[in-house]
Design an enzyme around this catalytic site. Structure first.
Site, short mmCIF file in Angstrom:
data_model
loop_
_atom_site.label_atom_id
_atom_site.label_comp_id
_atom_site.label_asym_id
_atom_site.label_seq_id
_atom_site.Cartn_x
_atom_site.Cartn_y
_atom_site.Cartn_z
N ARG A 86 0.73 -1.34 -0.31
CA ARG A 86 0.01 0.19 0.09
C ARG A 86 0.58 1.30 0.17
O ARG A 86 0.64 2.53 0.29
CB ARG A 86 -0.75 0.03 1.26
CG ARG A 86 -2.10 0.74 1.12
CD ARG A 86 -2.64 0.61 2.24
NE ARG A 86 -4.58 0.75 2.05
CZ ARG A 86 -5.35 -0.29 2.57
NH1 ARG A 86 -5.25 -1.52 2.04
NH2 ARG A 86 -6.33 0.37 3.59
N ARG A 169 -8.86 8.45 4.35
CA ARG A 169 -8.95 7.44 4.14
C ARG A 169 -8.49 7.39 2.38
O ARG A 169 -7.31 7.03 1.76
CB ARG A 169 -9.65 6.03 4.39
CG ARG A 169 -9.28 4.97 5.45
CD ARG A 169 -10.40 3.92 5.89
NE ARG A 169 -10.92 3.14 4.86
CZ ARG A 169 -12.11 2.80 5.00
NH1 ARG A 169 -13.11 2.67 5.62
NH2 ARG A 169 -11.97 1.40 3.51
P1 AP5 Z 1 -8.85 -2.76 4.39
O1 AP5 Z 1 -9.64 -3.51 5.32
O2 AP5 Z 1 -7.76 -3.25 3.38
O3 AP5 Z 1 -9.65 -1.37 3.74
P2 AP5 Z 1 -9.48 -0.43 1.88
O4 AP5 Z 1 -8.41 -0.42 1.41
O5 AP5 Z 1 -9.57 0.66 2.18
O6 AP5 Z 1 -10.30 -1.05 1.56
P3 AP5 Z 1 -11.97 -1.45 1.76
O7 AP5 Z 1 -11.28 -3.18 3.03
O8 AP5 Z 1 -12.39 0.02 2.82
O9 AP5 Z 1 -12.94 -2.35 0.87
P4 AP5 Z 1 -12.27 -3.13 -0.50
O10 AP5 Z 1 -12.06 -2.50 -1.88
O11 AP5 Z 1 -12.09 -4.28 -0.15
O12 AP5 Z 1 -14.18 -3.33 -0.82
P5 AP5 Z 1 -15.50 -4.62 -0.78
O13 AP5 Z 1 -14.62 -5.75 -0.93
O14 AP5 Z 1 -15.06 -4.69 0.62
O15 AP5 Z 1 -8.06 -1.75 5.43
C1 AP5 Z 1 -8.35 -1.22 6.54
C2 AP5 Z 1 -6.66 0.28 7.48
O16 AP5 Z 1 -6.51 -0.74 7.88
C3 AP5 Z 1 -6.54 0.52 6.40
O17 AP5 Z 1 -7.32 2.55 6.53
C4 AP5 Z 1 -5.18 1.03 7.36
O18 AP5 Z 1 -5.01 1.78 8.16
C5 AP5 Z 1 -4.53 -0.19 7.78
N1 AP5 Z 1 -4.29 -0.55 7.05
C6 AP5 Z 1 -4.90 -1.69 5.98
N2 AP5 Z 1 -3.43 -2.22 4.73
C7 AP5 Z 1 -2.66 -1.87 5.54
C8 AP5 Z 1 -0.62 -1.77 4.74
N3 AP5 Z 1 -1.30 -2.53 3.69
N4 AP5 Z 1 0.10 -1.05 4.88
C9 AP5 Z 1 -0.53 0.03 6.00
N5 AP5 Z 1 -1.62 0.20 6.90
C10 AP5 Z 1 -2.46 -0.78 6.49
O19 AP5 Z 1 -16.59 -3.21 -1.30
C11 AP5 Z 1 -17.17 -2.37 -0.54
C12 AP5 Z 1 -18.21 -2.09 -0.38
O20 AP5 Z 1 -18.68 -1.75 -1.29
C13 AP5 Z 1 -19.10 -3.83 0.24
O21 AP5 Z 1 -20.15 -3.62 0.78
C14 AP5 Z 1 -19.69 -4.83 -1.13
O22 AP5 Z 1 -20.35 -5.44 -0.77
C15 AP5 Z 1 -19.90 -3.73 -2.06
N6 AP5 Z 1 -19.13 -3.62 -3.17
C16 AP5 Z 1 -17.85 -4.81 -4.30
N7 AP5 Z 1 -18.32 -4.55 -4.99
C17 AP5 Z 1 -19.03 -3.78 -5.38
C18 AP5 Z 1 -19.23 -3.80 -7.29
N8 AP5 Z 1 -18.55 -3.97 -7.88
N9 AP5 Z 1 -20.38 -2.78 -7.05
C19 AP5 Z 1 -21.21 -2.90 -5.36
N10 AP5 Z 1 -20.79 -3.18 -5.04
C20 AP5 Z 1 -19.83 -3.38 -4.60
#
Ligand code: AP5
Ligand code: MG
Length: 230
Positions: A86, A169
């Protein structure tokens, strides 16, 4: 195969990673899920992590690399990295590590979603506190409203899905994570694919699976077999 998923928060990395792992029999390594499990444990380590996650800031590279390196090296199977790397230092260190253990990434998939589409995804996201499965009240609802299909547990809203934390974020993504697209375009041009992920989850999955199959086919045509069995 070994894959990494890039994309802004809410792009669908977790959703697609789970589908890829089920279909291609790979291990899902979600840095966010790993950190949230540590945070829930309430240890001193977990409390330190909580400070960063709850403010929408990244956990320091040194801590994150320590957590992920051990897990990656322990794997015998192929995997999907979700949320890691990241930052540029994380990406460089990952490349160095995978080269050292002779298990380079086969594909880096960048899930591209316009920022205005993302806000709807945060608003409707619900997660299972036990299996971590991800739902959406409109685009991916559970069979029984508010209840996990797998565990029967009550779904929750992630603490970092509050609008003010989401704003941090997203700006952290733009500043520190988006430059990874250029990094991989330069260092692994033939392994980077960008997929328009603004469509419905099933449409995105079709595109993602097609990219994986294309990569596998190109490995077979070059070598007579996939470059990497695991
Ligand atoms: P992390 O959990 O990785 O969160 P993120 O990258 O912010 O991503 P999300 O999990 O929020 O989204 P996603 O892309 O997985 O989408 P999702 O499938 O859930 O990280 C959280 C925290 O941890 C960070 O802020 C940081 O503090 C720390 N961290 C993590 N990794 C780190 C690293 N490498 N280094 C440092 N710190 C780190 O989908 C989202 C929603 O949309 C769901 O409800 C889903 O059902 C829906 N959805 C999915 N696809 C679609 C679509 N095509 N159309 C409509 N709805 C959809
Ligand atoms: Mg996720």
């Amino acid at each position: 195969m070994r894959l990494a998923l890039l994309g802004p928060p809410g792009a669908g990395k977790g959703t697609q990673a789970r589908r890829i792992c089920q279909t291609f029999n790979l291990v899902h390594l979600s840095s966010g899920d790993i950190l949230r499990t540590e945070k829930m444990a309430g240890t001193a380590h977990g409390r330190r992590i909580r400070d960063f996650i709850d403010r929408g800031m990244l956990v320091p590279d040194s801590l994150m690399l320590g957590i992920m390196q051990n897990r990656i090296c322990a794997l015998q199977q192929g995997f999907v990295l979700d949320g890691f790397p990241r930052t540029l230092p994380q990406a460089k260190e990952l490349s160095r590590l995978l080269k050292h253990i002779k298990r380079p990434l086969d594909l880096v998939i960048n899930l591209d979603v316009p920022m205005d589409v993302l806000s709807r995804r945060f608003e409707g996201r619900r997660v299972c506190p036990i299996c971590r499965d991800v739902y959406h009240i409109d685009s991916n609802p559970p069979v029984k409203p508010g209840i996990c299909n797998n565990e029967g547990s009550r779904l929750i809203i992630r603490e970092d899905d509050m609008p003010e934390v989401v704003r941090t974020r997203l700006s952290t993504y733009k500043k520190l994570t988006a430059p990874l697209i250029e990094f991989y375009a330069t260092t692994e041009a033939d392994r980077l694919v960008t997929i328009n992920s603004a469509g419905q989850p099933d449409e995105v999955t079709k595109l993602v699976f097609a990219a994986i199959e294309k990569r596998r086919a190109s490995q077979i045509s070059h070598n007579g077999k996939p470059e990497t069995a695991a």
